[in-house]
Write a protein that holds these residues in place. Structure first.
Motif, PDB file in Angstrom:
ATOM      1  N   PHE A 178       0.824  -1.210   0.000  1.00 10.03           N
ATOM      2  CA  PHE A 178       0.000   0.000   0.000  1.00 10.03           C
ATOM      3  C   PHE A 178       0.855   1.255   0.000  1.00 10.03           C
ATOM      4  O   PHE A 178       1.822   1.379   0.763  1.00 10.03           O
ATOM      5  N   GLY A 179       0.482   2.176  -0.846  1.00  5.41           N
ATOM      6  CA  GLY A 179       0.945   3.548  -0.749  1.00  5.41           C
ATOM      7  C   GLY A 179      -0.130   4.380  -0.081  1.00  5.41           C
ATOM      8  O   GLY A 179      -1.000   3.844   0.628  1.00  5.41           O
ATOM      9  N   PRO A 180      -0.128   5.687  -0.290  1.00  6.73           N
ATOM     10  CA  PRO A 180      -1.124   6.553   0.358  1.00  6.73           C
ATOM     11  C   PRO A 180      -2.507   6.378  -0.259  1.00  6.73           C
ATOM     12  O   PRO A 180      -2.724   6.713  -1.422  1.00  6.73           O
ATOM     13  N   ILE A 181      -3.414   5.838   0.518  1.00  3.46           N
ATOM     14  CA  ILE A 181      -4.811   5.666   0.103  1.00  3.46           C
ATOM     15  C   ILE A 181      -5.657   6.693   0.846  1.00  3.46           C
ATOM     16  O   ILE A 181      -5.454   6.938   2.035  1.00  3.46           O
ATOM     17  N   GLU A 182      -6.600   7.272   0.157  1.00  6.23           N
ATOM     18  CA  GLU A 182      -7.445   8.337   0.719  1.00  6.23           C
ATOM     19  C   GLU A 182      -8.371   7.778   1.784  1.00  6.23           C
ATOM     20  O   GLU A 182      -9.402   7.169   1.478  1.00  6.23           O
ATOM     21  N   THR A 183      -8.005   7.956   3.049  1.00  9.16           N
ATOM     22  CA  THR A 183      -8.848   7.585   4.183  1.00  9.16           C
ATOM     23  C   THR A 183      -8.785   8.721   5.205  1.00  9.16           C
ATOM     24  O   THR A 183      -7.841   9.520   5.196  1.00  9.16           O
ATOM     25  N   PRO A 184      -9.764   8.800   6.102  1.00  7.06           N
ATOM     26  CA  PRO A 184      -9.696   9.840   7.132  1.00  7.06           C
ATOM     27  C   PRO A 184      -8.422   9.758   7.988  1.00  7.06           C
ATOM     28  O   PRO A 184      -7.834  10.786   8.325  1.00  7.06           O
ATOM     29  N   ASP A 185      -7.987   8.539   8.331  1.00  6.03           N
ATOM     30  CA  ASP A 185      -6.774   8.396   9.139  1.00  6.03           C
ATOM     31  C   ASP A 185      -5.545   8.887   8.387  1.00  6.03           C
ATOM     32  O   ASP A 185      -4.662   9.535   8.969  1.00  6.03           O
ATOM     33  N   GLN A 186      -5.479   8.567   7.089  1.00  2.91           N
ATOM     34  CA  GLN A 186      -4.333   9.016   6.296  1.00  2.91           C
ATOM     35  C   GLN A 186      -4.308  10.533   6.191  1.00  2.91           C
ATOM     36  O   GLN A 186      -3.252  11.163   6.315  1.00  2.91           O
ATOM     37  N   ARG A 187      -5.459  11.121   5.973  1.00  6.80           N
ATOM     38  CA  ARG A 187      -5.537  12.581   5.905  1.00  6.80           C
ATOM     39  C   ARG A 187      -5.144  13.218   7.239  1.00  6.80           C
ATOM     40  O   ARG A 187      -4.470  14.252   7.293  1.00  6.80           O
ATOM     41  N   ALA A 188      -5.553  12.580   8.345  1.00 11.40           N
ATOM     42  CA  ALA A 188      -5.281  13.144   9.664  1.00 11.40           C
ATOM     43  C   ALA A 188      -3.784  13.217   9.948  1.00 11.40           C
ATOM     44  O   ALA A 188      -3.309  14.139  10.621  1.00 11.40           O
ATOM     45  N   VAL A 189      -3.028  12.231   9.442  1.00 10.63           N
ATOM     46  CA  VAL A 189      -1.575  12.245   9.625  1.00 10.63           C
ATOM     47  C   VAL A 189      -0.986  13.540   9.062  1.00 10.63           C
ATOM     48  O   VAL A 189      -0.134  14.177   9.691  1.00 10.63           O
ATOM     49  N   MET A 206       2.108  10.158  -9.342  1.00  6.27           N
ATOM     50  CA  MET A 206       0.760  10.526  -9.780  1.00  6.27           C
ATOM     51  C   MET A 206       0.256  11.798  -9.099  1.00  6.27           C
ATOM     52  O   MET A 206      -0.764  12.365  -9.519  1.00  6.27           O
ATOM     53  N   GLY A 207       0.940  12.223  -8.041  1.00  3.55           N
ATOM     54  CA  GLY A 207       0.574  13.465  -7.382  1.00  3.55           C
ATOM     55  C   GLY A 207      -0.758  13.438  -6.668  1.00  3.55           C
ATOM     56  O   GLY A 207      -1.377  14.489  -6.473  1.00  3.55           O
ATOM     57  N   ARG A 208      -1.209  12.264  -6.253  1.00  2.00           N
ATOM     58  CA  ARG A 208      -2.506  12.163  -5.580  1.00  2.00           C
ATOM     59  C   ARG A 208      -2.541  10.917  -4.708  1.00  2.00           C
ATOM     60  O   ARG A 208      -1.697  10.029  -4.812  1.00  2.00           O
ATOM     61  N   PHE A 209      -3.555  10.871  -3.853  1.00  2.00           N
ATOM     62  CA  PHE A 209      -3.856   9.660  -3.107  1.00  2.00           C
ATOM     63  C   PHE A 209      -4.490   8.615  -4.034  1.00  2.00           C
ATOM     64  O   PHE A 209      -5.157   8.962  -5.012  1.00  2.00           O
ATOM     65  N   GLY A 210      -4.320   7.346  -3.696  1.00  2.00           N
ATOM     66  CA  GLY A 210      -5.129   6.308  -4.309  1.00  2.00           C
ATOM     67  C   GLY A 210      -6.519   6.316  -3.701  1.00  2.00           C
ATOM     68  O   GLY A 210      -6.737   6.815  -2.588  1.00  2.00           O
ATOM     69  N   THR A 211      -7.480   5.770  -4.435  1.00  2.00           N
ATOM     70  CA  THR A 211      -8.859   5.741  -3.951  1.00  2.00           C
ATOM     71  C   THR A 211      -9.193   4.395  -3.325  1.00  2.00           C
ATOM     72  O   THR A 211      -8.538   3.381  -3.590  1.00  2.00           O
TER      73      THR A 211
END
Length: 249
Positions: A178-189, A206-211
């Motif tokens: 896993f890389g950065p996936i768009e979740t509330p916990d990931q955003r909170a970090v 890609m310059g973005r979170f994964g979905t």
């Protein structure tokens, strides 16, 4: 065509955002889903509360699933924990090291130890195990939580060994980096550290979170017979991070 029709699938760590998304995707693909987590939850057709670091609870959970439903086809091990005390090895306590390894590696060891025999005993024998790992297992990082990265590297090696060991049994074992996936916990970090996201985005091709849809779709593919010739590998789900030296400006 639905990918998982009539398959009995255990999703461990089901109460997390990614666990719930995978369970929902499995259900949409026709699976009967057993959601397992140490916290109370409502994920899956059948829900189980169990501490996945406790061997007796893990063994009892798998025995009960097969007693109830007669078979087991897929195991998704979504276990993971990041601890704020986990930094450089020079600054990390032994207790933090043990806690992180129990949550990220020992739990997956126990799930494989007690779940895979049921895959082997299901008629016809075979099935798929997918273990949650991280792109941090594939790179060196001066700022990584080192206990976490080491534990996830252990997950990758365990996956590789089991995949080869079981290859002729028709049980496949793979990991997802896993890389950065768009979740509330990931955003909170990143929200706790102003400017941190902008610094990281520079290094994400890609310059973005994964979905969540991309994550759950990848795992559903690995769970399905469509990935029948894939085993003993770690699939990057990281938008190219582990392969990048430089990225577009």
């Amino acid at each position: 065509m639905s990918l998982l029709v009539d398959k009995v699938c255990v999703v461990n760590g089901a109460a997390s955002t990614i666990g719930r998304a995978v369970a929902d995707r499995f259900a949409r693909e026709g699976a009967f889903v057993i959601g397992v987590d140490k916290d109370d939850h409502t994920v899956g057709n059948h829900t189980v509360r169990a501490d996945l670091t406790d061997e007796s609870q893990v063994q009892a959970m798998y025995d009960d699933v097969v007693d109830r439903y007669g078979r087991l086809d897929v195991i998704y091990n979504n276990m993971g924990l990041m601890d704020r005390g986990d930094q450089s090895v020079l600054d990390t306590s032994l207790q933090t090291w043990r806690t992180v390894h129990d949550a990220n590696l020992t739990s997956i060891f126990l799930s494989c130890k007690h779940g895979i025999p049921h895959l082997l005993n299901t008629e016809p024998s075979g099935g798929s195990v997918i273990n949650s790992a991280s792109f941090l297992a594939a790179v060196g990082s001066a700022t990584a939580p080192m206990a976490y990265a080491a534990a996830k590297a252990g997950v990758v090696q365990l996956t590789r060994d089991l995949g080869v060991h079981l290859a002729r049994s028709k049980v496949r074992v793979n990991a997802v980096l896993f890389g950065p996936i768009e979740t509330p916990d990931q955003r909170a970090v990143f929200d706790r550290n102003p400017g941190a996201l902008e610094k990281r985005l520079v290094h994400w091709p890609m310059g973005r979170f994964g979905t969540l849809e991309e994550a759950s779709g990848t795992i559903a593919f690995l769970a399905s017979d469509d990935s029948g010739f894939i085993t003993a590998t770690a699939v990057p789900l990281d938008g190219g991070i582990t392969e990048a030296f430089t990225v577009p400006e």
